[in-house]
Scaffold this active site. Sequence first.
Site, mmCIF file in Angstrom:
data_model
loop_
_atom_site.group_PDB
_atom_site.id
_atom_site.type_symbol
_atom_site.label_atom_id
_atom_site.label_comp_id
_atom_site.label_asym_id
_atom_site.label_seq_id
_atom_site.Cartn_x
_atom_site.Cartn_y
_atom_site.Cartn_z
ATOM 1 N N THR A 103 42.004 41.285 54.584
ATOM 2 C CA THR A 103 43.212 41.104 53.738
ATOM 3 C C THR A 103 42.789 41.833 52.532
ATOM 4 O OG1 THR A 103 43.399 38.834 54.624
ATOM 5 C CG2 THR A 103 44.348 39.388 52.447
ATOM 6 N N THR A 110 48.297 40.910 54.066
ATOM 7 C CA THR A 110 47.561 40.897 55.413
ATOM 8 C C THR A 110 48.234 40.930 56.608
ATOM 9 O OG1 THR A 110 45.430 39.758 56.460
ATOM 10 C CG2 THR A 110 47.328 38.277 55.803
ATOM 11 N N THR A 141 40.564 36.057 50.653
ATOM 12 C CA THR A 141 40.348 36.818 52.118
ATOM 13 C C THR A 141 39.512 35.878 52.738
ATOM 14 O OG1 THR A 141 38.596 38.114 51.105
ATOM 15 C CG2 THR A 141 40.637 38.994 50.949
ATOM 16 N N GLY A 142 39.608 36.335 53.963
ATOM 17 C CA GLY A 142 38.585 35.453 54.842
ATOM 18 C C GLY A 142 39.318 34.407 55.778
ATOM 19 N N HIS A 143 38.732 33.502 56.240
ATOM 20 C CA HIS A 143 39.478 32.338 57.045
ATOM 21 C C HIS A 143 40.512 31.631 56.614
ATOM 22 C CE1 HIS A 143 39.421 30.016 60.961
ATOM 23 N NE2 HIS A 143 39.434 29.447 60.417
ATOM 24 N N GLY A 144 41.728 31.896 56.549
ATOM 25 C CA GLY A 144 42.548 31.373 55.945
ATOM 26 C C GLY A 144 42.982 29.741 56.184
ATOM 27 N N SER A 182 43.414 45.616 58.852
ATOM 28 C CA SER A 182 43.758 44.170 58.427
ATOM 29 C C SER A 182 45.130 44.023 57.715
ATOM 30 C CB SER A 182 42.757 43.532 57.753
ATOM 31 O OG SER A 182 42.392 44.123 56.381
ATOM 32 N N ARG A 185 51.899 32.294 63.497
ATOM 33 C CA ARG A 185 50.624 31.808 62.544
ATOM 34 C C ARG A 185 50.753 32.212 60.847
ATOM 35 N NH1 ARG A 185 46.149 34.133 59.627
ATOM 36 N NH2 ARG A 185 44.549 32.550 59.332
ATOM 37 N N LEU A 186 50.803 31.552 60.150
ATOM 38 C CA LEU A 186 50.625 31.829 58.573
ATOM 39 C C LEU A 186 49.369 31.720 58.454
ATOM 40 C CD1 LEU A 186 53.999 30.484 57.299
ATOM 41 C CD2 LEU A 186 53.634 32.641 58.211
ATOM 42 N N GLY A 187 48.775 32.490 57.374
ATOM 43 C CA GLY A 187 47.487 32.209 57.035
ATOM 44 C C GLY A 187 47.602 31.526 55.660
ATOM 45 N N ASP A 188 46.542 31.970 54.656
ATOM 46 C CA ASP A 188 46.785 31.381 53.319
ATOM 47 C C ASP A 188 47.435 32.333 52.381
ATOM 48 O OD1 ASP A 188 44.540 33.246 53.795
ATOM 49 O OD2 ASP A 188 43.362 32.454 52.163
HETATM 50 N N1 GLY Z 1 43.113 35.056 54.668
HETATM 51 C C1 GLY Z 1 43.854 35.948 55.679
HETATM 52 C C2 GLY Z 1 44.266 34.886 56.872
HETATM 53 O O1 GLY Z 1 43.825 34.217 57.095
HETATM 54 O O2 GLY Z 1 45.398 35.292 57.372
#
Ligand code: GLY
Length: 330
Positions: free
Chosen positions: A178, A196, A229-232, A47, A206-209
Amino acid sequence: MNGFVVASRNGELGIGAAIEVLRRGGSALDAVEAGTRLVEASEADTSVGRGGLPNVLGEVELDASIMDGSTRAAGAVGAVRDYQHAITLARRVMEDLPHVTLAGPGAERFAAALGMDRTTLLTPASRELWRTHMVERLGGDAEAVRSLLALPDRADDEPAAVAGHVRRMLDPNRNTGTVNFIARDQDGHIASAVSTSGWEWKHPGRLGDTPLIGAGNYADDRYGAATCTGHGEVTTRCGTARSVVLYLKLGMSLVDSLTEAALDTETLDDPQSGGIEILAVDRDGGYAAVITGADRAEQDATFVHQSTDMAEFAVLPRRLISAEAPPKPR
Ligand code: GLY
């Protein structure tokens, strides 16, 4: 004042290096960078950094950010290919440029100008995971699908094709790891780092958080720091890391600040979200972490902590925060 480091569980690989920096009198900023670099270099962590799982086209794109709580200077990079130490690149953006965030080819150009080593990020193991998943989810020959998507003369209809493939590749058991590091040094300064490879099989670009200051990372010596971490997508929409620090500024306790920010993410209707984690410290040296999503919590609901007077790091539990069973008011 003893320095200390907290990290997401996969940060156990680097927490010793981060503590060594603090023991030698180094800064919190140096500590979080040192810890993160070791995780980025590990092929075993799929990750983060080298060995990270790729986007839908089989290309690894890294996101990272770093923040200095003493000045609130920050640097971030997103969708970076070919350079494994995204965290160092983010730090150089912070220190060398009049910008906070660079993405894609511009970030790679900056890395090349700095003389950073180019690395093949896609390991055979991660490539095999991608190929197997493609074959399972898309059917047929994954290499043929990749060739189709990459054809330059299909540029006009490629966006729709790629978007369709991203949807078909969605994995309910997503690996959403992450790495997070937060350190406080002997001068009381706080720094935070996040790195990450992002949502596996994501749309290119795609950019996450992680590279969004305020979403996945925020540090301010005056109040504390938070990393996610997790769903950005949900922490981005909620501005989660900044929210935690703002709640601290308003006088809420660390646990209440984390709980409030986590509950806010639970109010979003996002069927893709399996949950998120937040790790935070306050200005008094308190530290805590939370997680949302019961299934996610079953896989791992821990983080690591070590102070400069501890011989080993400790593994500590995260609090599970759930909108169905919110914690009692404190
Ligand atoms: N938290 C990492 C991502 O969503 O990419």
